[in-house]
Structures are given as C-alpha cells and as structure tokens.
Design an enzyme around this catalytic site. Structure first.
Site, PDB file in Angstrom:
ATOM      1  N   CYS A 166       0.807  -1.227   0.000  1.00  0.00           N
ATOM      2  CA  CYS A 166       0.000   0.000   0.000  1.00  0.00           C
ATOM      3  C   CYS A 166       0.839   1.276   0.000  1.00  0.00           C
ATOM      4  O   CYS A 166       0.274   2.372  -0.082  1.00  0.00           O
ATOM      5  CB  CYS A 166      -0.935   0.006   1.202  1.00  0.00           C
ATOM      6  SG  CYS A 166      -1.969  -1.471   1.299  1.00  0.00           S
ATOM      7  N   HIS A 299      -2.794   8.392   5.916  1.00  0.00           N
ATOM      8  CA  HIS A 299      -3.005   7.060   5.359  1.00  0.00           C
ATOM      9  C   HIS A 299      -4.443   6.626   5.622  1.00  0.00           C
ATOM     10  O   HIS A 299      -5.092   6.074   4.736  1.00  0.00           O
ATOM     11  CB  HIS A 299      -2.017   6.073   5.972  1.00  0.00           C
ATOM     12  CG  HIS A 299      -2.078   4.708   5.394  1.00  0.00           C
ATOM     13  ND1 HIS A 299      -1.898   4.463   4.049  1.00  0.00           N
ATOM     14  CD2 HIS A 299      -2.313   3.487   5.958  1.00  0.00           C
ATOM     15  CE1 HIS A 299      -2.010   3.166   3.808  1.00  0.00           C
ATOM     16  NE2 HIS A 299      -2.260   2.549   4.952  1.00  0.00           N
TER      17      HIS A 299
END
Length: 774
Positions: A166, A299
């Site tokens: 990610c 995030h």
C-alpha cells in the site's frame, strides 16, 4: 556536501471512482463526495462487502497497443488505468524538447497484473499452460506495467518498479526524486496503479478488514476499510529544467522518509514507531520543523489499528505541534487504492496546496480518543499552508512519508553528502550451486551446467529447505521466499559482522515475487470462492513481505523498499540502496535478491518462445537467494569492517522497442554501460572484466555482444548465468559475489562491469571495484 537539486511537479493525471481526470478527482474530494458504491465489474459473492471505489467512467483511448507487442488477447485493467492517467499527465508536462533518454519511469503497484493471472489460472485449471497463458502471465509483473508506459511515450531513461504493497506509489515518488537529484534523468513519469482483483477482496475478507459501509477513518465507530481502484501519475522534473522550458510548476517535492516497522506482517506498530521515523525522515530531508506542517494527507484506512497507530505516529513525530495540524483521509471518498494510493493521494496533496484547501474526511461521526487529531470532518476547510505531508503505510511495516510545498515556498533545502563512497562488507549465498561465494566460484569455474531438464527447460532447484536453518519461531508464517531472504541476509550480516538496527535498511529485489504464496492463496479462492481465502497466506502475496520478515526477524528497521524489475530486480535494488547510502539516508543497507521457482513459473518459462523451445535450448533457470551488505565507507571504517569491494556507480536505460522486446543493436544496454562508467568516473579501457548478462538466449545475448563491441573494452567477458543458470532477479548479485571471489583468488585488480537486463528491455549496469582489501 553538494547543493541539493530541487524537484518539482509539472503535471498530473488520475483515474479514480470520482471519474477520469485530476479535475474530477479534486472536484469530488473537495466537495466531500463519497464515490464508494456497489461493485459491478468484479464478483464479490462470499466477500465481507460488495462495495468499493470502482472506476466506472469510460477510459480514453490508450494510444498504444501493448497487447499486440506482447502477443496477448485480453486487456489488463491495471495497465489500462495506468495508461489513462499517464496520458493526461504526459499531455500537460510542458517539457516537449527533453530528450527521450532524459526521461525515466517509476511505477508502484501492489497487485500488478493480478487480474490477468486470475484469468489464466481459472482458464487453465489443472491443465498445462499454453503459450498464450505464458505470455499473459507476463502482465503479472509490476515491471511490465512500467515498461509498457515507457513504450507508450517513447521514454528511454531509467525504468524502475516497486512493490511495497500500500506504500508503492509513495516509494515510486521517493525513488524518482532521488534519481533526478542524482542526475540519472531530468524528468520522470511516476505513479501507481491497481485494479480490483478477486485476490484482494478475498484476502481482506479473510483478514476481517473490510467494512460494509464506506470507510470512516479516524471516527470512533469505524469498522474497516473500503477498497478502491485507479491510477495516479505525476511528472517530476529537475526545477531548473522545468523553469528553462517554461513548464508549469504545480508544487515542489521537498523530501521523503522511509522506514520499516519490524513488528507484524499486517498490523502496524501500535505506537506508530516505524511510521514516526518515516515522518521525521521526511522533515529532515526537507529541512522542515514540526511547526512548518499544518496539514497531513493521512493514510487513514478506517481500520481501528491503523488509524490509531498513525495518530500516535504523528504525535510522536510532531510533538505538541500535532495538536494544531489537520490529518484527513481521502480514502473515505475513493477507497483504498493499495499500490496507487500514494500517487493519487500525492495528487490530492498538491491540489490542496494549490487551492489552500484541506480536503475533508467524509463519513466522520465522532472523535475517537485513540486518534483525537483534527480529521477535517465532513467538509473541506480553507487553510493557509506552504507545506503538506502525505503518509502511506503498508503490509510488512513499509512506511513512507513524502513532503510537498507550494512553488518557491522554501528558500533552501539541506545539502546532500553525495561524496560518500559505498562499499560491500558482507555476502550471503543460498543457491543450488553453493552456500558461499567460494562454492559459487568453484561451480562456475568447473563449467558444469547446473540443473536438470524439466519439461524441456534446464532448472536448478535448491534442495535444502531454507527453513531448516531457521529457529521454529522464525519460520512461523514465513513463506519460502521469505526464508530464502532471511537466511541469505543472516549469512551476509555474519560475513559483515554487522548487527542491524534503525540505521540499517533493507532493499530487496525479486524478479518473480511471491508466486508460491499468490498461487497457494488464489487457487482455492478461484475453485471454492472468497470464503476459501487463507488469512495466514494472504499477507505473503505482496512482494515486500520478505523484506518485512527480514526487518522482523533480523532487526533491520531503517529505510526499506522492494524492487520488482523482473530479471533486473537485484540490480535495481542495488541501485536504490547505493543512492540511499550516498545521500546518508542510511548507514548500511541489507540488499537481498531472491526468487523461488514454482512449477507454474517454470512451466510459463518453458512455454515462452524466448526462453523455451529451440530459442532457449541453452537457457537455464536457478532459484535461491544472494544478499549483500552495502555500507557508507565512513560507517564501515568506523566499526573496523573488512571492505570486500566498492560499488563505484551505476546506470539504467530502456530500449523502448516495444513491450517485451529488445533493441537488437543493444542500444539501451550500451547507454546503461556508458552511464555507469560516467557515474563511476571510469573509462572502458580501465575495466578488468565484464560479468555479462548473457544467459544462453541468442535474442538477448547478441545485442549485449554488439553493445560491448561498441563500448570498446578489451576486458575479459564472463558469462556465469550460462553455467549456473539465470537466477531470475539475482543476476547482479551473482556477478558481485563472483567478482569479489575472483579478486580474492588473485584476479586482476581494477574495476569490473556487471550487466543485468529484464527480458523486456530494461538494462542496468554496475561498476564494482572488488577486493579493496582482503
């Protein structure tokens, strides 16, 4: 010390669930529009949710037929999304006269072309692969996507790909900026791409991480993430080049920070220790103080553990200044785009700076005291800001923070200690031909071909289970690729007499990545449905899982990354590690190159015309791992380390002759070699040996021969892969290990050239001076 080159953003492109184009993305995000809905283009039966941030807008024409070049029939959605975003960015960069070899490409992806792999495995079932299947599997590699983009726009400079799950898009931005500052290219097309896959939906279902409603990051009642798909692309350029061309300057990329948690395969460190180091690294490389940061694009996945850990990391890094900073998440509106998240969220961060507007966290209900920072709930907020950070954290504890500013907002950047020399202090070997450099050298010099014939292909498999030399606790949930990496790294550390810590990084290269874990996870899902997804296997389906295991087991928690440049992956990892050390980002870097040959991978090689059949009758494949310890010379000298060699320089170039094709004249490899020699301050006449890429494939070996003739060196050309087999991504490491051992045994003193190439035309040359002292 030398003045740091400034890197600016001149153009951007995006495709997300908000629509096609950056304007659609920013318009939706600033309005707080949630573009997460029922997924139509992928079966979600048996999954924990049927919603996601799906791209439903028609994609513009790609402008390049990659399927014809590769000889495949089906589209790969991750490629199509990347081409659409790249087309928008490349149409607006304002650098029309920049030569093709001054353009680089850096792409991050978590899943790569997994849609294609799912299609092949479902179609093939238990039957042997066909030649069409084998060609389609080429799309699985993230590096194939990078090479397709380079071909689409005729770009011939460095091409690299990273897979740090990610955080992939953010890592691509960091490495591209570093390459520009090092003078390896003047501009980069950089970004990330990921499409919805059955693997991802089944995997996150198995981890119980998906929410049935659109994700609500940082909220008290958040219960999971929403997946998204799409692509984001940015054009980065050296500032003086952009200004001279009159190109638009949208923002400046000031710096970045990378770190490894070394904590858990999927969960972040609860106090955010690793993430905090990444944030501090971004501040340090950018010359920023904690008071300079009013906004962080977080995030913010919406999972309970991730959001609280990130909030703790921000507090740990910024101190009291964190209470005044805003931390919002656009994943609440477009979902988690996995490998594309870092690039798309960087685009949002740049847009926020341009408009002086902090985007909101949609769906926010009420504060969670375990988070507690300003999440900009509900609607966008006007905000005066010169600087903004973008966070991305990943499976295996790979953390990245990138710092951006408005153009001209920062007067100066910290100087870069580029004069630092990089040395090799440790080598660890775990291969079918030996468990030490000495055994490798003896096997090569014997001339006996390694491996046996399997389905028409010569394969050298590792008989020893790498797990047999690990403690039982270390083997827990570590797949074979991770075991190869850990064992070879431990041997390299023992050779270097180095104890890893937070100043020791890990940069891993793998040509095939976690094929075994991907197959083991995916086959039951395809046969039985999403409920068959195994949560113990899924975390190992990302390329950087092995790097994360190294950090967890061995304690190397410094900057981390994972290069996925196919057969040039190890050389790419060494190049990244070299530049990290030259700029003082780490004191030492563990650099493993590992590959595990599954039956499916071997079968695919045997079906490809280039490596199987008559064209590949002299070709062989080998699995295993070779790890190197690279250090800043000053650090190595300070601890009294034995220096085995010095990595003098490197160069990367791309043929752009079509996806999956080489320039028959060897032009790309010639340019890579010239770049490496120039970087090393060495002439062709000074070389004492060339450790060639040649592996027994005429279509690959002959262009290298032509390139070497053009280079004009009289050095001996050695081809260890023809004897020991192609170690997939570890070719450069094989060359380094053999060159050091050759010098140890009285070989000629002086620099050697080590060549590595992908089968798709990416070429990397390294210059090594082996045997500085023995």
């Amino acid at each position: 010390m030398k003045k740091t080159k400034r890197v600016v953003v001149t153009a951007m492109g995006a495709v997300t669930s908000q629509g096609a184009g950056v304007e659609a993305l920013w318009h939706g995000v600033r309005a707080g529009k949630v573009a997460i809905d029922r997924v139509r283009g992928l079966p979600t039966e048996g999954c924990a949710t049927d919603i996601g941030g799906e791209v439903t807008a028609p994609l513009p024409p790609a402008g390049y037929d990659y399927r014809a070049d590769l000889g495949v029939h089906g589209h790969e959605r991750a490629v199509d999304l990347a081409l659409a975003a790249a087309r928008e960015a490349m149409s607006a960069h304002g650098l029309p006269d920049l030569p093709a070899d001054e353009w680089g490409v850096a792409i991050g992806s978590c899943n790569g072309g997994t849609r294609s792999a799912e299609r092949v495995l479902r179609r093939a079932g238990a039957n042997p692969l066909t030649a069409d299947d084998a060609r389609e599997l080429l799309l699985l590699s993230p590096h194939t996507i990078a090479e397709i983009l380079a071909c689409a726009f005729g770009l011939k400079g460095p091409v690299l790909s990273v897979n740090t799950a990610c955080a992939s898009g953010a890592h691509a931005l960091a490495h591209a900026a570093e390459a520009i500052r090092a003078g390896r290219a003047q501009a980069f097309l950089v970004g990330g791409t990921d499409a919805f896959t059955e693997t991802a939906y089944a995997g996150f279902t198995s981890l119980q991480s998906l929410s049935r409603r659109p994700a609500a990051p940082y909220s008290r009642h958040r219960d999971g993430l929403s997946l998204g798909e799409g692509s984001g692309m940015l054009v980065l350029a050296e500032e003086s080049v952009a200004r001279a061309a009159g190109a638009p300057v949208l923002a400046e990329l000031l710096g970045y920070g990378l770190s490894a948690d070394g904590h858990h395969a999927t969960a972040p460190h609860p106090q955010g220790e690793g993430a905090a180091r990444a944030i501090r690294g971004a501040l340090r490389t950018s010359g920023l103080t904690v008071e300079d940061v009013p906004y962080i694009n977080g995030h913010g996945t919406g999972t309970p553990k991730n959001d609280s850990a990130e909030s703790n990391a921000v507090r740990a890094a910024l101190g009291q200044a964190a209470e005044k900073a805003a931390l919002s998440s656009v994943k609440s509106m477009i979902g988690h785009l996995l490998g594309a998240a870092g690039a798309v969220e960087a685009i949002v961060t740049v847009s926020a700076l341009e408009e002086q507007l902090a985007p909101p966290t949609a769906g926010f209900t009420e504060p969670d005291p375990r988070c507690g920072l300003d999440a900009v709930p509900g609607s966008a907020r006007p905000m005066a800001m010169d600087v903004a950070l973008s966070n991305n954290f990943a499976f295996a504890g790979a953390n990245a923070t990138v710092a951006f500013s408005r153009p001209g907002a920062r007067a100066a950047l910290p100087a870069t200690p580029w004069e630092e020399r990089v040395v090799v202090t440790g080598i660890g070997v775990l291969t079918p031909s030996g468990g030490s450099p000495e055994e490798l050298w003896r096997a090569f010099r014997s001339g006996a071909l390694a491996g046996v014939r399997e389905s028409g292909l010569r394969l050298a498999r590792l008989d020893v289970d790498p797990g047999s030399v690990m403690a039982p606790g270390e083997r827990r949930r570590v797949d074979r690729l991770g075991r190869l990496a850990i064992v070879s790294c431990r041997r390299a550390l023992e050779d270097a007499r180095l104890t890893p810590d937070e100043r020791v990084g890990v940069v891993l290269g793998s040509g095939l990545g976690p094929m075994r874990s991907t197959e083991d996870f995916l086959r039951p899902v395809l046969e039985e449905g999403a409920a068959a997804g195994n949560p113990a296997i899924f975390p190992n389906t990302v390329y950087n899982a092995a790097a994360g295991q190294i950090a967890m087991v061995l304690g190397a928690k410094g900057p981390t990354s994972t290069a996925a440049a196919a057969h040039a992956a190890g050389a790419s990892a060494l190049s990244i590690a070299h530049d990290m050390l030259r700029t003082g980002t780490a004191d030492a870097v563990l650099c493993p190159a590992v590959d595990d040959l599954t039956d499916t991978a071997a079968e695919a090689y045997s079906r490809l015309p280039l490596t199987g059949g008559p064209g590949g009758r002299h070709y062989g494949l080998a699995e295993g791992g070779i790890s190197l310890v690279l250090e800043r010379e000053s650090s190595a000298r300070a601890r009294g380390a034995l220096v085995l060699g010095e990595l003098l320089g490197h160069g990367t170039a791309y043929d752009a002759a079509g996806a999956g094709r080489w320039d028959p004249r060897g032009d790309g490899l010639y340019r890579a070699m010239r770049k490496a020699l120039a970087d090393a301050g060495t002439g062709p006449e000074e070389l004492t040996a060339v450790w060639a890429n040649a592996a027994g494939i005429p279509a690959v070996d002959r262009p290298e021969e032509r390139a070497l003739r053009r280079l004009g060196t009289r050095a001996e050309v050695l081809a260890p892969k023809r004897v020991l087999g192609e170690p997939v991504g570890a070719g450069a490491h094989l060359g380094v290990a053999l060159a050091v051992e050759e010098r140890r045994r009285g070989g000629a003193a002086g620099p050697v050239l080590i060549n590595s190439s992908s089968l798709g035309g990416t070429h990397i040359a390294l210059v090594l001076r082996p045997g500085t002292e023995f």
